[in-house]
Design an enzyme around this catalytic site. Sequence first.
Site, PDB file in Angstrom:
ATOM      1  CE  LYS A   1      -2.472  -1.212   3.685  1.00  0.00           C
ATOM      2  NZ  LYS A   1      -1.951  -2.554   4.107  1.00  0.00           N
TER       3      LYS A   1
ATOM      4  NE  ARG B   1       5.868  -0.613   9.932  1.00  0.00           N
ATOM      5  CZ  ARG B   1       4.685  -0.968   9.223  1.00  0.00           C
ATOM      6  NH1 ARG B   1       4.851   0.012   8.044  1.00  0.00           N
ATOM      7  NH2 ARG B   1       3.611  -1.152  10.109  1.00  0.00           N
TER       8      ARG B   1
ATOM      9  NE  ARG C   1       1.864  -5.015  11.240  1.00  0.00           N
ATOM     10  CZ  ARG C   1       2.822  -4.885  10.529  1.00  0.00           C
ATOM     11  NH1 ARG C   1       3.870  -5.644  11.008  1.00  0.00           N
ATOM     12  NH2 ARG C   1       2.930  -4.113   9.380  1.00  0.00           N
TER      13      ARG C   1
ATOM     14  NE  ARG D   1       7.308  -2.831   6.365  1.00  0.00           N
ATOM     15  CZ  ARG D   1       6.093  -2.569   6.206  1.00  0.00           C
ATOM     16  NH1 ARG D   1       5.209  -2.432   4.919  1.00  0.00           N
ATOM     17  NH2 ARG D   1       5.125  -3.076   7.310  1.00  0.00           N
TER      18      ARG D   1
ATOM     19  NE  ARG E   1      -4.630  -1.612   9.922  1.00  0.00           N
ATOM     20  CZ  ARG E   1      -3.518  -0.925   9.544  1.00  0.00           C
ATOM     21  NH1 ARG E   1      -3.793   0.330   9.143  1.00  0.00           N
ATOM     22  NH2 ARG E   1      -2.441  -1.695   9.516  1.00  0.00           N
TER      23      ARG E   1
HETATM   24  P1  AMP Z   1       0.280   0.205   9.002  1.00  0.00           P
HETATM   25  O1  AMP Z   1       1.500   1.122   8.757  1.00  0.00           O
HETATM   26  O2  AMP Z   1      -0.821   0.710   8.114  1.00  0.00           O
HETATM   27  O3  AMP Z   1       0.534  -1.124   8.971  1.00  0.00           O
HETATM   28  O4  AMP Z   1      -0.001   0.504  10.695  1.00  0.00           O
HETATM   29  C1  AMP Z   1       0.719   0.389  11.461  1.00  0.00           C
HETATM   30  C2  AMP Z   1      -0.020   0.012  12.797  1.00  0.00           C
HETATM   31  O5  AMP Z   1      -0.747   1.471  13.265  1.00  0.00           O
HETATM   32  C3  AMP Z   1      -0.992  -1.130  12.946  1.00  0.00           C
HETATM   33  O6  AMP Z   1      -0.504  -2.238  13.125  1.00  0.00           O
HETATM   34  C4  AMP Z   1      -1.961  -0.590  14.035  1.00  0.00           C
HETATM   35  O7  AMP Z   1      -1.544  -0.965  15.233  1.00  0.00           O
HETATM   36  C5  AMP Z   1      -2.015   1.029  13.667  1.00  0.00           C
HETATM   37  N1  AMP Z   1      -2.966   1.685  13.108  1.00  0.00           N
HETATM   38  C6  AMP Z   1      -2.629   2.047  11.795  1.00  0.00           C
HETATM   39  N2  AMP Z   1      -4.017   2.260  10.973  1.00  0.00           N
HETATM   40  C7  AMP Z   1      -4.768   2.076  12.087  1.00  0.00           C
HETATM   41  C8  AMP Z   1      -6.429   1.824  11.945  1.00  0.00           C
HETATM   42  N3  AMP Z   1      -6.958   2.536  10.805  1.00  0.00           N
HETATM   43  N4  AMP Z   1      -6.992   1.425  13.028  1.00  0.00           N
HETATM   44  C9  AMP Z   1      -6.395   1.232  14.172  1.00  0.00           C
HETATM   45  N5  AMP Z   1      -5.209   0.876  14.154  1.00  0.00           N
HETATM   46  C10 AMP Z   1      -4.296   1.670  13.087  1.00  0.00           C
END
Ligand code: AMP
Length: 223
Positions: free
Chosen positions: A19, A166, A177, A133, A94
């Site tokens: 993404k 990360r 996740r 990554r 999400r």
């Molecule tokens: P991402 O970079 O999109 O993989 O997000 C990293 C982490 O941020 C996720 O594993 C969640 O802990 C938190 N996070 C990001 N977006 C959301 C969301 N829309 N709702 C809840 N937690 C989020």
Amino acid sequence: MPLATSIRLVLFGPPGVGKGTQAAGIRARAGVPHISTGEMLREAMKNGSPLGQAVRAVVERGELVPDALIGDLVEERLSRPDAGSGFLLDGYPRTLAQADRLERYLAGKGLRLDGVVNLSVPEPEIIDRLTGRRVCPSCGALYHVRYSRPKVEGVCDRCGASLRARSDDTREAIGERLRIYHEQTAPLVARYQRDGLLVTVDGRGQPHEVLDRIVAAFPALRR
Ligand code: AMP
């Protein structure tokens, strides 16, 4: 600077599906802001702000932060002038509750989404992408230990900072996740399909090949 295109898209899919990489490509074409909730939370964690301190443990375990908190954050961001003519949401919504809230927020402004890009990659490849990554903590550039290596190992090509994994790309957090994705996020596929918004795109191959597939599905992104 590309000509701004009025388009409201959600980039959807499990963690590691690409993404963030695709968002950069679409942004360069459409000129609309890339709004990544994960990036916003990581930025808050880096700055040590009250928000960052509140969410750190949850994010590092790979769990979701509360819907209300992330909803407030997104609406504040969407209300800024640069999102007025469109946006690219990455990592939001999400959950079904987040999707409902987004729809209500947009409807309140007489707007709706133009589409939801559902990126799809087989799970073993996703795990491989996530475990390898590497990110630049300074400029956000993305790398992979095998598929997208920097010129000098461990050093960002763009800004020279030291690359890192990360903190939620550990085996344990990746498992959590993906589990949460299947349980809470994947049900949105049926909802957006029903709404006629979902376009499923094969996320395998080179980033430019995936971008071509996305552009083919959304004429507004064609140059
Ligand atoms: P991402 O970079 O999109 O993989 O997000 C990293 C982490 O941020 C996720 O594993 C969640 O802990 C938190 N996070 C990001 N977006 C959301 C969301 N829309 N709702 C809840 N937690 C989020």
